[in-house]
Each structure stands twice: as structure tokens, then as C-alpha cells.
Design a protein around this motif. Structure first.
Motif, PDB file in Angstrom:
ATOM      1  N   ASP A 136     -36.214 -36.700 -47.850  1.00  0.00           N
ATOM      2  CA  ASP A 136     -37.430 -36.258 -46.951  1.00  0.00           C
ATOM      3  C   ASP A 136     -38.543 -36.075 -47.409  1.00  0.00           C
ATOM      4  O   ASP A 136     -38.601 -35.247 -48.461  1.00  0.00           O
ATOM      5  N   LYS A 137     -39.473 -36.546 -47.165  1.00  0.00           N
ATOM      6  CA  LYS A 137     -40.988 -36.393 -47.881  1.00  0.00           C
ATOM      7  C   LYS A 137     -41.392 -34.952 -47.918  1.00  0.00           C
ATOM      8  O   LYS A 137     -42.156 -34.654 -48.909  1.00  0.00           O
ATOM      9  N   ALA A 138     -41.033 -34.161 -47.280  1.00  0.00           N
ATOM     10  CA  ALA A 138     -41.128 -32.500 -47.366  1.00  0.00           C
ATOM     11  C   ALA A 138     -40.782 -32.110 -48.757  1.00  0.00           C
ATOM     12  O   ALA A 138     -41.152 -31.115 -49.395  1.00  0.00           O
ATOM     13  N   PHE A 139     -39.759 -32.705 -49.261  1.00  0.00           N
ATOM     14  CA  PHE A 139     -38.996 -32.353 -50.387  1.00  0.00           C
ATOM     15  C   PHE A 139     -39.416 -33.008 -51.739  1.00  0.00           C
ATOM     16  O   PHE A 139     -38.687 -32.877 -52.876  1.00  0.00           O
ATOM     17  N   MET A 140     -40.106 -34.055 -51.468  1.00  0.00           N
ATOM     18  CA  MET A 140     -40.617 -35.022 -52.754  1.00  0.00           C
ATOM     19  C   MET A 140     -41.021 -34.182 -54.036  1.00  0.00           C
ATOM     20  O   MET A 140     -40.603 -34.639 -55.083  1.00  0.00           O
ATOM     21  N   ASP A 141     -41.848 -33.089 -53.778  1.00  0.00           N
ATOM     22  CA  ASP A 141     -42.341 -32.572 -55.101  1.00  0.00           C
ATOM     23  C   ASP A 141     -41.135 -31.521 -55.634  1.00  0.00           C
ATOM     24  O   ASP A 141     -41.154 -31.464 -56.735  1.00  0.00           O
ATOM     25  N   LYS A 142     -40.204 -31.262 -54.873  1.00  0.00           N
ATOM     26  CA  LYS A 142     -39.267 -30.237 -55.258  1.00  0.00           C
ATOM     27  C   LYS A 142     -38.387 -31.042 -56.082  1.00  0.00           C
ATOM     28  O   LYS A 142     -37.438 -30.403 -56.714  1.00  0.00           O
ATOM     29  N   VAL A 143     -37.920 -32.225 -55.790  1.00  0.00           N
ATOM     30  CA  VAL A 143     -36.657 -33.144 -56.362  1.00  0.00           C
ATOM     31  C   VAL A 143     -37.285 -33.644 -57.699  1.00  0.00           C
ATOM     32  O   VAL A 143     -36.430 -34.031 -58.518  1.00  0.00           O
ATOM     33  N   GLY A 144     -38.411 -33.566 -57.926  1.00  0.00           N
ATOM     34  CA  GLY A 144     -39.137 -33.911 -59.106  1.00  0.00           C
ATOM     35  C   GLY A 144     -39.256 -35.671 -59.316  1.00  0.00           C
ATOM     36  O   GLY A 144     -38.932 -36.157 -58.342  1.00  0.00           O
ATOM     37  N   GLU A 145     -39.836 -35.889 -60.672  1.00  0.00           N
ATOM     38  CA  GLU A 145     -40.527 -37.213 -60.702  1.00  0.00           C
ATOM     39  C   GLU A 145     -39.086 -38.066 -60.990  1.00  0.00           C
ATOM     40  O   GLU A 145     -38.177 -37.667 -61.658  1.00  0.00           O
ATOM     41  N   GLN A 146     -39.084 -39.648 -60.817  1.00  0.00           N
ATOM     42  CA  GLN A 146     -38.078 -40.283 -61.340  1.00  0.00           C
ATOM     43  C   GLN A 146     -38.321 -40.472 -62.889  1.00  0.00           C
ATOM     44  O   GLN A 146     -39.500 -40.610 -63.283  1.00  0.00           O
ATOM     45  N   GLY A 148     -32.063 -26.719 -47.571  1.00  0.00           N
ATOM     46  CA  GLY A 148     -32.719 -27.301 -46.480  1.00  0.00           C
ATOM     47  C   GLY A 148     -33.098 -28.951 -46.803  1.00  0.00           C
ATOM     48  O   GLY A 148     -33.497 -29.684 -45.995  1.00  0.00           O
ATOM     49  N   LEU A 149     -32.527 -29.336 -48.154  1.00  0.00           N
ATOM     50  CA  LEU A 149     -32.907 -30.868 -48.140  1.00  0.00           C
ATOM     51  C   LEU A 149     -32.328 -31.699 -47.581  1.00  0.00           C
ATOM     52  O   LEU A 149     -31.097 -31.620 -47.042  1.00  0.00           O
ATOM     53  N   ARG A 150     -32.947 -32.813 -46.910  1.00  0.00           N
ATOM     54  CA  ARG A 150     -32.552 -33.833 -46.021  1.00  0.00           C
ATOM     55  C   ARG A 150     -32.535 -35.068 -46.912  1.00  0.00           C
ATOM     56  O   ARG A 150     -33.708 -35.475 -47.404  1.00  0.00           O
ATOM     57  N   VAL A 151     -31.469 -35.932 -46.882  1.00  0.00           N
ATOM     58  CA  VAL A 151     -31.578 -37.218 -47.566  1.00  0.00           C
ATOM     59  C   VAL A 151     -30.748 -38.361 -46.517  1.00  0.00           C
ATOM     60  O   VAL A 151     -29.920 -38.044 -45.851  1.00  0.00           O
ATOM     61  N   THR A 152     -31.340 -39.371 -46.471  1.00  0.00           N
ATOM     62  CA  THR A 152     -30.878 -40.551 -45.507  1.00  0.00           C
ATOM     63  C   THR A 152     -30.265 -41.466 -46.679  1.00  0.00           C
ATOM     64  O   THR A 152     -30.907 -42.128 -47.348  1.00  0.00           O
ATOM     65  N   THR A 153     -29.152 -42.172 -46.035  1.00  0.00           N
ATOM     66  CA  THR A 153     -28.683 -43.074 -46.930  1.00  0.00           C
ATOM     67  C   THR A 153     -29.002 -44.515 -46.336  1.00  0.00           C
ATOM     68  O   THR A 153     -29.355 -44.519 -44.985  1.00  0.00           O
ATOM     69  N   PRO A 154     -29.324 -45.694 -47.006  1.00  0.00           N
ATOM     70  CA  PRO A 154     -29.744 -46.816 -46.300  1.00  0.00           C
ATOM     71  C   PRO A 154     -28.884 -47.566 -45.807  1.00  0.00           C
ATOM     72  O   PRO A 154     -27.601 -47.412 -46.094  1.00  0.00           O
TER      73      PRO A 154
END
Length: 106
Positions: A54-64, A96-102
Motif C-alpha cells: 500500500d502506497k501509504a506504507f512505502m516509506d515505512k517498509v524501507g528501500e529495496q 496496519g500495513l496492507r499488501v496485495t498479492t499479484p
């Protein structure tokens, strides 16, 4: 502990309580989340735990990291918010992280 919502490509949601320090992939496997196969067991050697964060969590999950970027080359339909769930460590900040599987993983 953090609550993580795993969303199937069809919209089905499953909420899991994950333990700090484990990966988002480990929490998924322990709870039987479909679409996260984790064939390599979390060694960042495949792309079977690919998720869209979820784009709201991109900063919180860190960089690849470079290895993760290389493995994502094997995933289908990679997007800017694609991550390997084995490379995301659960912490209170991810509550509250949301992830979607392809779709390709179902």
C-alpha cells in the motif's frame, strides 16, 4: 506486534497479527495466506513472495536492496510499489500495513 492485511487480487482480505522481527512473508506462511509461496524460504532467491505494498506504507517498509531488485526481475507485473515480502521486517511502525498479492501468484 503489527496487524497486517493481506489482500488477494480478487479483493479478499485476511488480517494477521505478526510478531515484530519476523518478515511479512513468514507471517503469511504461518497463517496460510494464499499467493505467497515462499519457495526459497525467505533467502531472497526467488520471487514467489512478491507483493504490492500500500502506497501509504512505502516509506515505512524501507528501500529495496540490490538483491531484491534482481529477484523482482523474475516476478510478473512489477510495479513501483512491488516488494518481496521476505525482505520486509515486521515492526510496530508497520501496524496496519496492507499488501496485495499479484494475480499471477494465485
Amino acid at each position: 506486534m503489527a496487524k497486517i492485511t493481506y489482500v488477494d487480487n480478487d479483493g479478499t482480505e485476511r488480517v494477521v497479527e505478526a510478531t515484530n522481527g519476523e518478515s511479512v512473508m513468514e507471517a503469511a506462511v504461518k497463517n496460510g495466506i494464499p499467493g505467497i509461496d515462499a519457495d526459497c524460504g525467505g533467502a531472497c532467491a526467488c520471487a514467489t513472495c512478491h507483493v504490492y505494498v500500500d502506497k501509504a506504507f512505502m516509506d515505512k517498509v524501507g528501500e529495496q536492496q540490490e538483491m531484491e531488485k534482481s529477484m523482482l526481475d523474475f516476478a510478473e507485473n512489477v510495479q513501483e510499489n512491488s516488494r518481496l515480502s521476505c525482505q520486509i521486517t515486521v515492526s510496530d511502525a508497520l501496524d496496519g500495513l496492507r499488501v496485495t498479492t499479484p494475480e499471477s501468484q494465485h
